[in-house]
Motif scaffolding. Structure first.
Motif, PDB file in Angstrom:
ATOM      1  N   PRO A 375      24.674 -79.418 -15.909  1.00 49.03           N
ATOM      2  CA  PRO A 375      25.616 -77.370 -16.337  1.00 49.03           C
ATOM      3  C   PRO A 375      25.568 -76.353 -15.433  1.00 49.03           C
ATOM      4  CG  PRO A 375      22.957 -77.877 -16.697  1.00 49.03           C
ATOM      5  CD  PRO A 375      23.378 -79.156 -16.318  1.00 49.03           C
ATOM      6  N   GLU A 376      26.214 -75.473 -14.999  1.00 48.46           N
ATOM      7  CA  GLU A 376      26.037 -74.592 -13.764  1.00 48.46           C
ATOM      8  C   GLU A 376      25.065 -73.673 -14.248  1.00 48.46           C
ATOM      9  OE1 GLU A 376      29.986 -72.833 -13.070  1.00 48.46           O
ATOM     10  OE2 GLU A 376      31.118 -74.501 -12.625  1.00 48.46           O
ATOM     11  N   LEU A 377      24.202 -73.208 -13.938  1.00 53.42           N
ATOM     12  CA  LEU A 377      22.925 -72.651 -13.087  1.00 53.42           C
ATOM     13  C   LEU A 377      22.928 -71.217 -11.993  1.00 53.42           C
ATOM     14  CD1 LEU A 377      20.367 -75.383 -14.150  1.00 53.42           C
ATOM     15  CD2 LEU A 377      21.465 -73.750 -15.770  1.00 53.42           C
ATOM     16  N   PRO A 378      22.687 -70.236 -13.200  1.00 52.98           N
ATOM     17  CA  PRO A 378      22.347 -68.865 -12.552  1.00 52.98           C
ATOM     18  C   PRO A 378      21.822 -68.820 -10.897  1.00 52.98           C
ATOM     19  CG  PRO A 378      20.991 -68.938 -13.984  1.00 52.98           C
ATOM     20  CD  PRO A 378      22.046 -69.830 -14.733  1.00 52.98           C
ATOM     21  N   GLU A 379      21.803 -68.340 -10.256  1.00 56.44           N
ATOM     22  CA  GLU A 379      20.732 -68.405  -8.708  1.00 56.44           C
ATOM     23  C   GLU A 379      19.008 -68.225 -10.035  1.00 56.44           C
ATOM     24  OE1 GLU A 379      19.775 -65.342  -4.792  1.00 56.44           O
ATOM     25  OE2 GLU A 379      21.227 -64.960  -6.848  1.00 56.44           O
ATOM     26  N   LEU A 380      18.036 -69.027  -8.503  1.00 50.04           N
ATOM     27  CA  LEU A 380      16.938 -69.175  -9.391  1.00 50.04           C
ATOM     28  C   LEU A 380      17.262 -69.326 -10.344  1.00 50.04           C
ATOM     29  CD1 LEU A 380      15.759 -64.949  -9.277  1.00 50.04           C
ATOM     30  CD2 LEU A 380      15.642 -66.008  -6.916  1.00 50.04           C
ATOM     31  N   MET A 381      17.630 -70.966 -10.823  1.00 48.98           N
ATOM     32  CA  MET A 381      17.292 -71.472 -11.604  1.00 48.98           C
ATOM     33  C   MET A 381      17.846 -72.558 -11.434  1.00 48.98           C
ATOM     34  SD  MET A 381      18.718 -71.451 -15.935  1.00 48.98           S
ATOM     35  CE  MET A 381      17.625 -69.255 -16.074  1.00 48.98           C
ATOM     36  N   GLU A 382      16.951 -73.968 -12.603  1.00 51.34           N
ATOM     37  CA  GLU A 382      17.281 -75.430 -12.188  1.00 51.34           C
ATOM     38  C   GLU A 382      17.012 -76.175 -13.350  1.00 51.34           C
ATOM     39  OE1 GLU A 382      15.549 -76.541  -8.012  1.00 51.34           O
ATOM     40  OE2 GLU A 382      13.423 -76.555  -9.168  1.00 51.34           O
ATOM     41  N   LEU A 383      17.632 -77.475 -12.312  1.00 50.02           N
ATOM     42  CA  LEU A 383      16.750 -78.390 -13.518  1.00 50.02           C
ATOM     43  C   LEU A 383      15.440 -79.246 -13.036  1.00 50.02           C
ATOM     44  CD1 LEU A 383      20.189 -80.441 -14.501  1.00 50.02           C
ATOM     45  CD2 LEU A 383      19.618 -79.175 -16.070  1.00 50.02           C
ATOM     46  N   SER A 384      14.843 -79.091 -14.724  1.00 51.39           N
ATOM     47  CA  SER A 384      13.050 -79.419 -13.923  1.00 51.39           C
ATOM     48  C   SER A 384      13.257 -80.934 -13.825  1.00 51.39           C
ATOM     49  CB  SER A 384      12.343 -79.285 -15.353  1.00 51.39           C
ATOM     50  OG  SER A 384      11.895 -78.210 -16.234  1.00 51.39           O
ATOM     51  N   ASP A 385      14.324 -82.023 -14.665  1.00 51.87           N
ATOM     52  CA  ASP A 385      14.265 -82.958 -13.737  1.00 51.87           C
ATOM     53  C   ASP A 385      15.783 -83.788 -13.217  1.00 51.87           C
ATOM     54  OD1 ASP A 385      14.274 -86.011 -13.032  1.00 51.87           O
ATOM     55  OD2 ASP A 385      14.188 -86.524 -14.815  1.00 51.87           O
ATOM     56  N   LYS A 386      16.520 -83.522 -12.430  1.00 54.17           N
ATOM     57  CA  LYS A 386      17.386 -83.205 -11.606  1.00 54.17           C
ATOM     58  C   LYS A 386      18.417 -84.751 -11.895  1.00 54.17           C
ATOM     59  CE  LYS A 386      16.747 -80.160  -7.664  1.00 54.17           C
ATOM     60  NZ  LYS A 386      16.358 -79.119  -6.217  1.00 54.17           N
ATOM     61  N   ASP A 387      17.859 -85.809 -12.031  1.00 59.45           N
ATOM     62  CA  ASP A 387      18.528 -86.996 -12.020  1.00 59.45           C
ATOM     63  C   ASP A 387      18.397 -87.314 -13.435  1.00 59.45           C
ATOM     64  OD1 ASP A 387      18.813 -87.084  -9.881  1.00 59.45           O
ATOM     65  OD2 ASP A 387      16.745 -88.619  -8.951  1.00 59.45           O
ATOM     66  N   HIS A 388      17.752 -86.986 -14.466  1.00 57.91           N
ATOM     67  CA  HIS A 388      17.872 -87.112 -15.959  1.00 57.91           C
ATOM     68  C   HIS A 388      19.484 -87.073 -16.449  1.00 57.91           C
ATOM     69  CE1 HIS A 388      15.145 -87.309 -19.783  1.00 57.91           C
ATOM     70  NE2 HIS A 388      16.535 -86.678 -20.240  1.00 57.91           N
ATOM     71  N   PRO A 389      19.379 -88.396 -16.817  1.00 58.41           N
ATOM     72  CA  PRO A 389      21.242 -88.489 -18.383  1.00 58.41           C
ATOM     73  C   PRO A 389      21.571 -87.346 -19.076  1.00 58.41           C
ATOM     74  CG  PRO A 389      19.729 -90.290 -18.446  1.00 58.41           C
ATOM     75  CD  PRO A 389      18.433 -89.169 -17.484  1.00 58.41           C
ATOM     76  N   THR A 390      22.590 -87.012 -18.569  1.00 59.00           N
ATOM     77  CA  THR A 390      23.630 -85.683 -19.566  1.00 59.00           C
ATOM     78  C   THR A 390      24.524 -86.490 -20.871  1.00 59.00           C
ATOM     79  OG1 THR A 390      24.853 -86.360 -17.882  1.00 59.00           O
ATOM     80  CG2 THR A 390      23.567 -84.414 -16.953  1.00 59.00           C
ATOM     81  N   THR A 391      23.980 -87.326 -21.006  1.00 61.39           N
ATOM     82  CA  THR A 391      25.183 -87.906 -22.132  1.00 61.39           C
ATOM     83  C   THR A 391      24.187 -87.602 -24.219  1.00 61.39           C
ATOM     84  OG1 THR A 391      23.767 -90.481 -22.124  1.00 61.39           O
ATOM     85  CG2 THR A 391      25.886 -90.148 -20.873  1.00 61.39           C
ATOM     86  N   TYR A 392      25.172 -87.521 -24.959  1.00 52.84           N
ATOM     87  CA  TYR A 392      25.177 -87.040 -26.024  1.00 52.84           C
ATOM     88  C   TYR A 392      23.116 -87.361 -26.085  1.00 52.84           C
ATOM     89  CZ  TYR A 392      25.559 -88.021 -30.741  1.00 52.84           C
ATOM     90  OH  TYR A 392      25.288 -87.066 -32.572  1.00 52.84           O
ATOM     91  N   LEU A 393      22.958 -86.790 -27.109  1.00 55.58           N
ATOM     92  CA  LEU A 393      21.361 -86.789 -27.665  1.00 55.58           C
ATOM     93  C   LEU A 393      20.384 -86.313 -26.062  1.00 55.58           C
ATOM     94  CD1 LEU A 393      21.669 -89.016 -30.577  1.00 55.58           C
ATOM     95  CD2 LEU A 393      21.639 -86.702 -30.930  1.00 55.58           C
ATOM     96  N   ASN A 394      20.556 -86.914 -25.077  1.00 56.98           N
ATOM     97  CA  ASN A 394      19.880 -86.906 -24.057  1.00 56.98           C
ATOM     98  C   ASN A 394      19.240 -84.844 -23.784  1.00 56.98           C
ATOM     99  OD1 ASN A 394      18.898 -89.356 -22.514  1.00 56.98           O
ATOM    100  ND2 ASN A 394      21.537 -89.260 -22.645  1.00 56.98           N
TER     101      ASN A 394
END
Length: 692
Positions: A375-394
C-alpha cells in the motif's frame, strides 16, 4: 664341537632354502616385467663387518596386486641404549616398524620381527642403516632377503564381490552364478528380470522366483504401454511381502511410475489397494538389497478407458460436479474465493476446460491468490515487515518511521478477496488509515529543584516542548504536535501578519544552531478582547492562541511536544506541584538567556487578588510563596506543565495545564501569577487544528 657343527649345518640349510626360492622367483621374473621379484639387502662390508660412519638407504615397492616382504636372516650391530649408536630402522608404507641393534638369532628374528615386515598391496618397504664413529669390537651387520608376492584379493572380505571371486596374479575379478548379470560396477551381481510389455492390455507381473523369496540385488523394470485413450488398473493378488524397516522406511521397494503424475513407492506386508494409474504408460520398478528372505509381490493389470477427474487446477472447483468425466466433456473451472486466473489483467475467475483422450484437461490455467500489493502510505508511516506476503488473507501491520511518533489506533490490516487491505472492522485502508501522531509528554533527562524567577537552568532534553520568541515581543510557547504550538493570545496579538520566527530545541537563547520554525498561521481565541494600541489591559480572559508552523517540525531528543490535558474539570494540578519554565526574568530587572524552571502549586483565587484585574474561571493562580518561585516577564505564553519535572512516566506523561498569562508587575514580590486554564479550551484547540 658337535653342537657347533649342527648349528652350522642348520644355517647352511636355511641359506640353501632361501637360494632355491630366489632361483624359482628369478625364473618367474617376466611375470612382473622390470620389477625385481626377489633379492638381498645387507649392511656395507657384510659379513666381514661394517666400518665407522657406514650407512645404507634401501627401498622397494610392489606393483599393483602384489606386496613385498622382507626376511632378516642375520643381525649383529653394536648394542646401545635405545639404539642411539648403530641402528637399523625398518619402514612399511612410510611407517616406522622397528629400530634394531645388538644381536638376534634367526629364531628370534622369525618370532618377533619377520612376521611384520611386509607392505600393503602396491605398497613399499624401506630400510635405513647408520653406524656411529667407532665400535669397541667389530660387528658383521645385517642381511635380509626380500620377495614380491601376489596378493590374494579374494581372501579380503572388503573386495565387494557379491557372489563369486577369481584371483589372478596382480588382481582379481568378480563373476556371478547362472541367472545373474554383473552390474556396471563390476562387483554387484543382479538378477536379470526387466521386461517390456508394450501393447499388452492384460496380464500378471511377479517378483523374480515368485512364489519363493526374491533374490538379492534385484533391479527389475517392467514397462506397460498401450494406445492413447486407455489407462492401466493394477490389482495386487496373494501375498505382498517387500522388506522394510520398523520405522516404515523401505529397504526393498516396488515403485509404480506413471507417465504423468507422482510415483508411488510400496513396501511392507500390507496388500496395497487397487491402483488406477490414469496413464497409458506405466513403469514398475522393483529393487532389493544384498540380503533378506522376503517373498515379493504378484499383481494383475488390465486396461480401461481413460477418464478425467477434478480438480483441473488447485484452488478451484468444477461445474457440473462429477467424480469422473468422459473424453470430450466440458466443465467450467471457477477459482476459489480470493483467487484469480494467473496473468489475467481483467481479474477473471473462471474459464471452460475440455477432457482430452489422455485423461488431461485442456486448457489448464492456474488460479493464484489475489495480491493486494504494497500500500501507498503517508509520510512517517511504513510497514512493520517490508518483506511480508501481500496476497489473499495475509496480514500486514503498520508502524511509525521513528520513535518520536506512534499510531493513534489499530495497525493491522488483512488482504481481502477484492484485493483491498481492510481493518478488523471491515473498512478499507484508505477509510480507516491510522495516523502517526507525535509522542507527547516525554523528555530525555530528568532533574529536580530550581526556580524560574532566580531559578535553576534546564539541561538539554529536559523541557523539549519549550519554544522561544525574542523578536518584536519576548515570550514563550509550548509545542503540542509536529505542526502546532500553544501560547498566550497577548504574545501574538497584532503580529498575525508578520514573519514570526520561533526557536526550539535549545536551553540557551544565544545558541547558534536552534531548530527554527516559521509561523504560517496565528489563530487567537475569538473571545479574547483585544486592547487598542496604548490601552491598559485589565482583562486577560481567553488569553490563548494557536500557532501553525509552515513546515513539519523535525522532532528529536531535544524537541518534542507536550500533551494536552485529559480532563476538562476539577483542580488543575490535583493539589500537587507542577513546573513552569521560560526565558524570562530570574532576578529583579534582568532577563535570562538560559531556559530556567521552577516548581509551583495552585492557589484558590481568593488568595490571589490583584487590584483592578478581571479574574474568570478560565484562569487559575499558581506560585510558591515559601520558596518565592514565580513566572516573570518574558515567560509569557510559556508552559506550566504537570506532573512536576522529574516525575513524568509513560503512564502519566507531562501535560500543559496552564499558559503563563499575567501577574504582578514586580516578579517575586508576591510569588503568584495567573495562568490560562488549558483544560477549558480543549474543544476549541482540537477543532481549530482539525480545520486548519
Amino acid at each position: 664341537m658337535k653342537v657347533k657343527v649342527q648349528k652350522e649345518r642348520a644355517g647352511c640349510a636355511l641359506t640353501l632354502l632361501i637360494m632355491i626360492v630366489f632361483c624359482v622367483i628369478v625364473l618367474l621374473f617376466p611375470v612382473c616385467g622390470s620389477v625385481s621379484l626377489a633379492g638381498w639387502v645387507q649392511s656395507p662390508g657384510h659379513p666381514q663387518g661394517y666400518d665407522p660412519h657406514s650407512n645404507l638407504t634401501w627401498k622397494k615397492c610392489a606393483p599393483t596386486g602384489h606386496k613385498i616382504t622382507l626376511t632378516l636372516i642375520h643381525l649383529d650391530l653394536e648394542e646401545s641404549f635405545e639404539c642411539e649408536d648403530d641402528a637399523l630402522k625398518l619402514y612399511a608404507d612410510e611407517v616406522l616398524l622397528f629400530t634394531l641393534c645388538g644381536r638376534k638369532s634367526m629364531k628370534e628374528l622369525q618370532a618377533s620381527v619377520n612376521p611384520f615386515l611386509h607392505s600393503s598391496p602396491g605398497g613399499c618397504l624401506s630400510a635405513s642403516f647408520l653406524a656411529d664413529y667407532s665400535n669397541t669390537e667389530r660387528h658383521t651387520g645385517f642381511r635380509g632377503f626380500y620377495t614380491v608376492q601376489d596378493v590374494n584379493e579374494c581372501m579380503d572380505p572388503e573386495n565387494e564381490c557379491t557372489q563369486l571371486c577369481n584371483n589372478y596374479i596382480g588382481g582379481y575379478r568378480c563373476f556371478c552364478r547362472p541367472g545373474y548379470i554383473l552390474d556396471s560396477d563390476k562387483h554387484t551381481c543382479q538378477v536379470s528380470c526387466s521386461e517390456d510389455r508394450t501393447g499388452s492390455q492384460e496380464g500378471v507381473l511377479m517378483s523374480p522366483e515368485w512364489p519363493g523369496p526374491y533374490p538379492e540385488n534385484a533391479v527389475c523394470s517392467y514397462t506397460l504401454a498401450v494406445e492413447e485413450g486407455l489407462q492401466f488398473e493394477l490389482t495386487f493378488t496373494g501375498v505382498f511381502d517387500v522388506e522394510k524397516k520398523e520405522n516404515g522406511e523401505c529397504i526393498d521397494s516396488l515403485t509404480i511410475k506413471p507417465l504423468s503424475g507422482d510415483a508411488e513407492t510400496l513396501c511392507g506386508r500390507d496388500v496395497p489397494s487397487s491402483l488406477l494409474t490414469r496413464s497409458q504408460r506405466v513403469e514398475i520398478i522393483f529393487k532389493s538389497d544384498h540380503k533378506g528372505a522376503n517373498r515379493g509381490f504378484s499383481l494383475y493389470y488390465k486396461t480401461r478407458g481413460m477418464k478425467c477427474t477434478g480438480p483441473v487446477t488447485p484452488k478451484s472447483s468444477l461445474y457440473p460436479q462429477d467424480s469422473e468425466y468422459l473424453t470430450g466433456n466440458k466443465v467450467t473451472v471457477k477459482c476459489d474465493k480470493g483467487h484469480v486466473l494467473k496473468s489475467n489483467e481483467s481479474a477473471e475467475v473462471e474459464y471452460t476446460a475440455t477432457c482430452q483422450k489422455n485423461g488431461q484437461w485442456s486448457p489448464v490455467i492456474p488460479c493464484e491468490p489475489v495480491d493486494c500489493g504494497i500500500p501507498e502510505l503517508p509520510e512517517l508511516m511504513e510497514l512493520s515487515d517490508k518483506d511480508h506476503p501481500t496476497t489473499y488473507l495475509n496480514k500486514i501491520s503498520l508502524k511509525c518511521a521513528n520513535k518520536y511518533y506512534q499510531l493513534d489506533k489499530n495497525d493491522n490490516f488483512i488482504c481481502n478477496a477484492e484485493g483491498n487491505w481492510v481493518s478488523e472492522s471491515g473498512q478499507t485502508l484508505t477509510e480507516d488509515l491510522p495516523k502517526c501522531e507525535a509522542v507527547c509528554g516525554m523528555n530525555t533527562e530528568v532533574s529536580f529543584g530550581g526556580r524560574v524567577f532566580g531559578g535553576k537552568p534546564a539541561r538539554s532534553g529536559q523541557i523539549p516542548w519549550q519554544l522561544f520568541h525574542k523578536q518584536l515581543r519576548r515570550g514563550g510557547a509550548s509545542l503540542i504536535s509536529d505542526y502546532w504550538a500553544l501560547t498566550a493570545a497577548h504574545v501574538v496579538d497584532g503580529l498575525e501578519n508578520t514573519n514570526m520566527t520561533w526557536l526550539g530545541g535549545i536551553v540557551n537563547s544565544q545558541d547558534r544552531n536552534p531548530v527554527t520554525m516559521e509561523a504560517n498561521k496565528i489563530i487567537i481565541h475569538p473571545n479574547y478582547q483585544r486592547v487598542p494600541v496604548g490601552g491598559d489591559r485589565k482583562n486577560f480572559n481567553n488569553d490563548i492562541a494557536l500557532i501553525k508552523m509552515s513546515a513539519r517540525v523535525q522532532l528529536g531528543p531535544n524537541i518534542r511536544p507536550v500533551c494536552l490535558p485529559n480532563t476538562t474539570n476539577g483542580p488543575v494540578m490535583e493539589g500537587k506541584m507542577g513546573t513552569v519554565s521560560g526565558f524570562g526574568g530570574f532576578e529583579q530587572g534582568s532577563t535570562s538567556a538560559i531556559l530556567r524552571y521552577g516548581h509551583i502549586q495552585e492557589y484558590p483565587s481568593e488568595q490571589c487578588v490583584f487590584e483592578d484585574y478581571f479574574v474568570t474561571d478560565n484562569m487559575f493562580c499558581a506560585g510558591d510563596e515559601v520558596k518565592r518561585v514565580d513566572s516573570c516577564q518574558g515567560d509569557i505564553g510559556g508552559p506550566l506543565f504537570f506532573p512536576m519535572l522529574g516525575y513524568g512516566t509513560k503512564e502519566q506523561p507531562y501535560e500543559v495545564r496552564g499558559i503563563v498569562s499575567w501577574g504582578p508587575a514586580r516578579c517575586g514580590h508576591v510569588s503568584k501569577s495567573y495562568y490560562t486554564k488549558v483544560q477549558n479550551y480543549l474543544g476549541w484547540i482540537e477543532e481549530t487544528m482539525a480545520n486548519n
